[in-house]
Design a protein around this motif. Structure first.
Motif, PDB file in Angstrom:
ATOM      1  N   ASN A 109      -7.124  14.001   7.239  1.00  0.00           N
ATOM      2  CA  ASN A 109      -7.409  12.600   7.541  1.00  0.00           C
ATOM      3  C   ASN A 109      -6.170  11.821   7.986  1.00  0.00           C
ATOM      4  OD1 ASN A 109      -9.921  13.349   6.528  1.00  0.00           O
ATOM      5  ND2 ASN A 109     -10.279  11.348   5.591  1.00  0.00           N
ATOM      6  N   LEU A 110      -5.024  12.457   7.955  1.00  0.00           N
ATOM      7  CA  LEU A 110      -3.829  11.838   8.529  1.00  0.00           C
ATOM      8  C   LEU A 110      -3.943  11.859  10.051  1.00  0.00           C
ATOM      9  CD1 LEU A 110      -0.835  10.811   8.509  1.00  0.00           C
ATOM     10  CD2 LEU A 110      -0.158  13.227   8.481  1.00  0.00           C
ATOM     11  N   LEU A 111      -3.767  10.702  10.685  1.00  0.00           N
ATOM     12  CA  LEU A 111      -3.732  10.657  12.149  1.00  0.00           C
ATOM     13  C   LEU A 111      -2.364  11.177  12.571  1.00  0.00           C
ATOM     14  CD1 LEU A 111      -5.500   7.206  12.745  1.00  0.00           C
ATOM     15  CD2 LEU A 111      -6.471   9.500  12.912  1.00  0.00           C
ATOM     16  N   ASN A 112      -2.361  12.409  13.069  1.00  0.00           N
ATOM     17  CA  ASN A 112      -1.119  13.187  13.116  1.00  0.00           C
ATOM     18  C   ASN A 112      -0.536  13.389  14.507  1.00  0.00           C
ATOM     19  OD1 ASN A 112      -3.035  14.902  14.115  1.00  0.00           O
ATOM     20  ND2 ASN A 112      -2.502  16.646  12.802  1.00  0.00           N
ATOM     21  N   SER A 113      -0.805  12.476  15.450  1.00  0.00           N
ATOM     22  CA  SER A 113      -0.221  12.651  16.777  1.00  0.00           C
ATOM     23  C   SER A 113       1.288  12.466  16.761  1.00  0.00           C
ATOM     24  CB  SER A 113      -0.845  11.660  17.767  1.00  0.00           C
ATOM     25  OG  SER A 113      -0.562  10.332  17.385  1.00  0.00           O
ATOM     26  N   VAL A 114       1.791  11.756  15.762  1.00  0.00           N
ATOM     27  CA  VAL A 114       3.228  11.474  15.666  1.00  0.00           C
ATOM     28  C   VAL A 114       3.901  12.346  14.613  1.00  0.00           C
ATOM     29  CG1 VAL A 114       4.948   9.690  15.156  1.00  0.00           C
ATOM     30  CG2 VAL A 114       2.875   9.102  16.441  1.00  0.00           C
ATOM     31  N   ALA A 115       3.209  12.554  13.507  1.00  0.00           N
ATOM     32  CA  ALA A 115       3.779  13.347  12.404  1.00  0.00           C
ATOM     33  C   ALA A 115       2.651  14.023  11.646  1.00  0.00           C
ATOM     34  CB  ALA A 115       4.595  12.459  11.477  1.00  0.00           C
ATOM     35  N   ASP A 116       2.974  15.103  10.955  1.00  0.00           N
ATOM     36  CA  ASP A 116       1.961  15.844  10.198  1.00  0.00           C
ATOM     37  C   ASP A 116       2.562  16.299   8.873  1.00  0.00           C
ATOM     38  OD1 ASP A 116      -0.457  16.956   9.602  1.00  0.00           O
ATOM     39  OD2 ASP A 116      -0.521  18.314  11.316  1.00  0.00           O
ATOM     40  N   VAL A 117       1.679  16.755   7.977  1.00  0.00           N
ATOM     41  CA  VAL A 117       2.097  17.293   6.681  1.00  0.00           C
ATOM     42  C   VAL A 117       1.388  18.625   6.493  1.00  0.00           C
ATOM     43  CG1 VAL A 117       2.138  16.940   4.184  1.00  0.00           C
ATOM     44  CG2 VAL A 117       2.433  14.980   5.722  1.00  0.00           C
ATOM     45  N   SER A 118       2.153  19.685   6.204  1.00  0.00           N
ATOM     46  CA  SER A 118       1.572  21.009   6.010  1.00  0.00           C
ATOM     47  C   SER A 118       0.859  21.057   4.657  1.00  0.00           C
ATOM     48  CB  SER A 118       2.667  22.075   6.063  1.00  0.00           C
ATOM     49  OG  SER A 118       3.519  21.948   4.925  1.00  0.00           O
ATOM     50  N   PRO A 119      -0.001  22.065   4.444  1.00  0.00           N
ATOM     51  CA  PRO A 119      -0.721  22.160   3.165  1.00  0.00           C
ATOM     52  C   PRO A 119       0.191  22.194   1.942  1.00  0.00           C
ATOM     53  CG  PRO A 119      -1.720  23.618   4.783  1.00  0.00           C
ATOM     54  CD  PRO A 119      -0.463  23.083   5.408  1.00  0.00           C
TER      55      PRO A 119
ATOM     56  N   MET B 122       0.854  -1.185   0.000  1.00  0.00           N
ATOM     57  CA  MET B 122       0.000   0.000   0.000  1.00  0.00           C
ATOM     58  C   MET B 122       0.888   1.232   0.000  1.00  0.00           C
ATOM     59  SD  MET B 122      -3.210   0.777  -0.117  1.00  0.00           S
ATOM     60  CE  MET B 122      -3.923  -0.787   0.412  1.00  0.00           C
ATOM     61  N   GLU B 123       0.522   2.224  -0.838  1.00  0.00           N
ATOM     62  CA  GLU B 123       1.315   3.448  -0.906  1.00  0.00           C
ATOM     63  C   GLU B 123       0.405   4.664  -0.885  1.00  0.00           C
ATOM     64  OE1 GLU B 123       3.406   2.985  -4.588  1.00  0.00           O
ATOM     65  OE2 GLU B 123       1.689   3.539  -5.823  1.00  0.00           O
ATOM     66  N   VAL B 124       0.931   5.746  -0.308  1.00  0.00           N
ATOM     67  CA  VAL B 124       0.192   7.009  -0.244  1.00  0.00           C
ATOM     68  C   VAL B 124       1.108   8.126  -0.709  1.00  0.00           C
ATOM     69  CG1 VAL B 124      -0.927   8.692   1.254  1.00  0.00           C
ATOM     70  CG2 VAL B 124      -1.311   6.256   1.637  1.00  0.00           C
ATOM     71  N   MET B 125       0.624   8.911  -1.674  1.00  0.00           N
ATOM     72  CA  MET B 125       1.342  10.091  -2.151  1.00  0.00           C
ATOM     73  C   MET B 125       0.605  11.336  -1.662  1.00  0.00           C
ATOM     74  SD  MET B 125       3.693   8.658  -4.115  1.00  0.00           S
ATOM     75  CE  MET B 125       3.979   7.201  -5.123  1.00  0.00           C
ATOM     76  N   PHE B 126       1.359  12.436  -1.481  1.00  0.00           N
ATOM     77  CA  PHE B 126       0.724  13.695  -1.111  1.00  0.00           C
ATOM     78  C   PHE B 126       0.685  14.609  -2.321  1.00  0.00           C
ATOM     79  CE2 PHE B 126       0.720  18.059   0.591  1.00  0.00           C
ATOM     80  CZ  PHE B 126      -0.468  17.995   1.318  1.00  0.00           C
ATOM     81  N   ASP B 127      -0.516  15.109  -2.630  1.00  0.00           N
ATOM     82  CA  ASP B 127      -0.712  16.040  -3.746  1.00  0.00           C
ATOM     83  C   ASP B 127      -0.792  17.448  -3.165  1.00  0.00           C
ATOM     84  OD1 ASP B 127      -1.488  17.560  -5.898  1.00  0.00           O
ATOM     85  OD2 ASP B 127      -3.071  16.190  -6.569  1.00  0.00           O
ATOM     86  N   SER B 128       0.288  18.209  -3.288  1.00  0.00           N
ATOM     87  CA  SER B 128       0.328  19.555  -2.698  1.00  0.00           C
ATOM     88  C   SER B 128      -0.575  20.527  -3.444  1.00  0.00           C
ATOM     89  CB  SER B 128       1.767  20.081  -2.683  1.00  0.00           C
ATOM     90  OG  SER B 128       2.301  20.082  -4.000  1.00  0.00           O
ATOM     91  N   ASN B 129      -0.967  20.189  -4.678  1.00  0.00           N
ATOM     92  CA  ASN B 129      -1.858  21.075  -5.439  1.00  0.00           C
ATOM     93  C   ASN B 129      -3.259  21.106  -4.826  1.00  0.00           C
ATOM     94  OD1 ASN B 129       0.088  21.733  -7.427  1.00  0.00           O
ATOM     95  ND2 ASN B 129      -0.296  19.774  -8.451  1.00  0.00           N
ATOM     96  N   THR B 130      -3.689  19.978  -4.262  1.00  0.00           N
ATOM     97  CA  THR B 130      -5.036  19.897  -3.685  1.00  0.00           C
ATOM     98  C   THR B 130      -5.013  19.675  -2.170  1.00  0.00           C
ATOM     99  OG1 THR B 130      -5.126  17.514  -4.081  1.00  0.00           O
ATOM    100  CG2 THR B 130      -5.954  18.967  -5.832  1.00  0.00           C
ATOM    101  N   ALA B 131      -3.800  19.550  -1.601  1.00  0.00           N
ATOM    102  CA  ALA B 131      -3.640  19.237  -0.174  1.00  0.00           C
ATOM    103  C   ALA B 131      -4.409  17.973   0.191  1.00  0.00           C
ATOM    104  CB  ALA B 131      -4.075  20.410   0.697  1.00  0.00           C
ATOM    105  N   GLU B 132      -4.225  16.937  -0.643  1.00  0.00           N
ATOM    106  CA  GLU B 132      -4.874  15.655  -0.409  1.00  0.00           C
ATOM    107  C   GLU B 132      -3.848  14.525  -0.432  1.00  0.00           C
ATOM    108  OE1 GLU B 132      -9.274  15.885  -2.428  1.00  0.00           O
ATOM    109  OE2 GLU B 132      -7.544  15.856  -3.781  1.00  0.00           O
ATOM    110  N   PHE B 133      -4.176  13.459   0.261  1.00  0.00           N
ATOM    111  CA  PHE B 133      -3.401  12.226   0.164  1.00  0.00           C
ATOM    112  C   PHE B 133      -4.089  11.312  -0.849  1.00  0.00           C
ATOM    113  CE2 PHE B 133      -2.413  13.622   4.541  1.00  0.00           C
ATOM    114  CZ  PHE B 133      -1.026  13.647   4.442  1.00  0.00           C
TER     115      PHE B 133
END
Length: 476
Positions: free
Chosen positions: A99-109, A1-12
């Motif tokens: 929707n990222l469970l971010n208690s450990v890490a986060d991603v900015s917009p 399973m893989e997840v990419m971050f799309d910074s254009n839409t701020a979506e995973f």
């Protein structure tokens, strides 16, 4: 399973790249769940940042599967068919950044990765820490199921008679046969001991702090494996000890046996969990030796003391001494940890990587994991005996504690293989097992009744098996 971050839409964007990456055995997925938590490798700007957790909707409020999500049932299982298990594929499913469970890490917009934990391994461990609750629940539940099986089998053995030992004499209760005592009573002693360990684990989890995550992980891994293995063995023995009546669904033992086999694999395969325990113990050992320090935590403080000396000749009084029991269990754990560290080091000196050296030393790793578990269980049982009970109750608990200790010495070959016990002492241990079984026998009914299991959770053979099988009980 893989997840990419799309910074254009701020979506995973969650994607299943191949068949082997599908999410399997997901509880509630096949028919009912509307949302799931997806654990997946996160990639940002071509950099893999490890496993992270995301909330993803898989059905709408009307139960329709969401677009770009595929779900299939896992199929009929050998047990627990009441559980709705499904398989899930994601075809570039987009979820909001929130929707990222971010208690450990986060991603900015704009796609900047943020985490206070620099070490990827520690960050991975922090993400997986919430899964510990599953191992705690399974370990504790395994003890309860063992109690049910033993309550049914022992109560049946106290009402079922077979053959006489004297001409024209009365038939003998099953539990009065030494062989039947040997089948069930050591398992009863182990269940009492493991109940103390399960209570210890529950309180450790309830009172958890961030700094205790490693200890909880190790203890829950060790006890989940040990207690579920014990549960499987106990129910199998209880099933056989009930003879043909064990086959009847109404008597529950066979049904329980079929339902719990999966415990050995879900929430972590037991053998893999034992290797994780040994891996942490090895890391602790290396760190202490490197700092020329002392052991603190994980119950390894006994490594700071002089090596225990086992008497050349074991008597009954010695075998029943809690101090001797702790000494021999600690000696076994200490010896295996030293051997394991030495073997891994030797393999590394020959050019093997640390991970591969660990893999090749799997036999010692498994023995060490069991030694850690057994010592922890005995330690918690002794503490329970000393702090909770008094008088005659404490005497009975002392019998169970000694029976637990000597049955472990008899069954675990590492005691003999690595010299903790001599062959002569092994024979003394074997003799003591039978003696303790005979002394526990008069208390058997009280011991299983004290589990407090409601009658509705026990099969008919736990009460009046003759009445339950009489002609009057047959639907005419």
């Amino acid at each position: 399973m893989e997840v990419m971050f799309d910074s254009n839409t701020a979506e995973f964007v969650i994607n299943t790249p191949c068949e082997s990456a599908q999410k399997y055995w997901i509880g509630g997925a096949a028919n009912h769940a509307t949302h799931t938590v997806v654990f997946s490798q996160l990639e940002i700007n071509g950099k893999n940042l490890g496993v992270h957790a995301f909330i993803c909707q898989i059905r709408d409020a009307d139960g329709n599967v969401c677009p770009n999500v595929r779900i299939a049932d896992c199929g009929h299982k050998s047990g627990l068919n009441g559980v709705d298990n499904g398989r899930i594929w994601f075809d570039n499913v987009r979820v909001p950044r929130e929707n990222l469970l971010n208690s450990v890490a986060d991603v900015s917009p704009d796609g900047e990765y943020l985490s206070a934990i620099e070490d990827p391994d520690k960050r991975f461990a922090a993400f997986l820490a919430p899964l510990t609750s599953g191992r705690v629940t399974i370990a504790v539940g395994a003890v309860y199921t063992s109690k049910m099986g033993l309550a049914i089998a022992i109560r049946y053995a106290l009402s079922r008679r077979a053959f006489s030992v004297t001409p024209n004499g009365p038939e003998v209760l099953l539990l009065d046969y030494p062989s039947h005592q040997r089948r069930l009573l050591p398992l009863l002693a182990k269940t009492y001991a493991m109940n103390s360990a399960a209570n210890y684990l529950k309180m450790m989890y309830v009172n958890r702090r961030p700094q205790s995550n490693k200890t909880i992980h190790v203890v829950s891994s060790a006890l989940k494996a040990t207690l579920t293995w014990h549960n499987m063995r106990t129910l199998k023995e209880c099933f056989e000890a009930c003879g043909g009546r064990g086959q009847k669904t109404e008597n529950l033992v066979g049904r329980l046996k079929g339902e719990i086999d999966v415990q050995s694999t879900f929430e972590g395969d037991n053998n893999v969990l034992m290797h994780q325990v040994s891996n942490v113990l090895l890391a602790e050992y290396i760190a202490v030796k490197k700092r020329n320090n002392i052991f603190k935590g994980l119950g390894l403080e006994h490594m700071n003391k002089p090596c225990p000396v086992i008497p050349s000749q074991l008597t009954s009084s010695i075998l029943r001494s809690s101090q001797f029991q702790m000494d021999v269990f600690c000696l076994r754990e200490r010896d295996l940890l030293n051997r394991f560290a030495a073997e891994v080091s030797q393999r590394q000196a020959k050019g093997e990587s640390k991970n591969y050296a660990f893999i090749l030393s799997y036999q010692l790793a498994e023995d060490l994991g069991r030694a850690f578990s057994d010592r922890l269980i005995l330690q918690t049982f002794i503490e329970t005996e000393e702090t909770v009970f008094a008088g005659s109750l404490k005497q009975v608990l002392g019998l169970l504690r000694s029976l637990y200790a000597v049955i472990c010495m008899e069954e675990e070959v590492a005691f003999l293989r690595y010299g903790c016990l001599s062959t002569d002492n092994d024979a003394a241990v074997r003799k003591e097992v039978m003696q303790l079984c005979s002394e526990v026998r008069p208390h058997a009914l009280a011991l299983v009744n004290s589990f407090g299991i409601p009658d509705a959770f026990l099969g008919p053979i736990a009460f009046n098996w003759i009445q339950a099988n009489s002609w009057l009980s047959v639907d005419q």
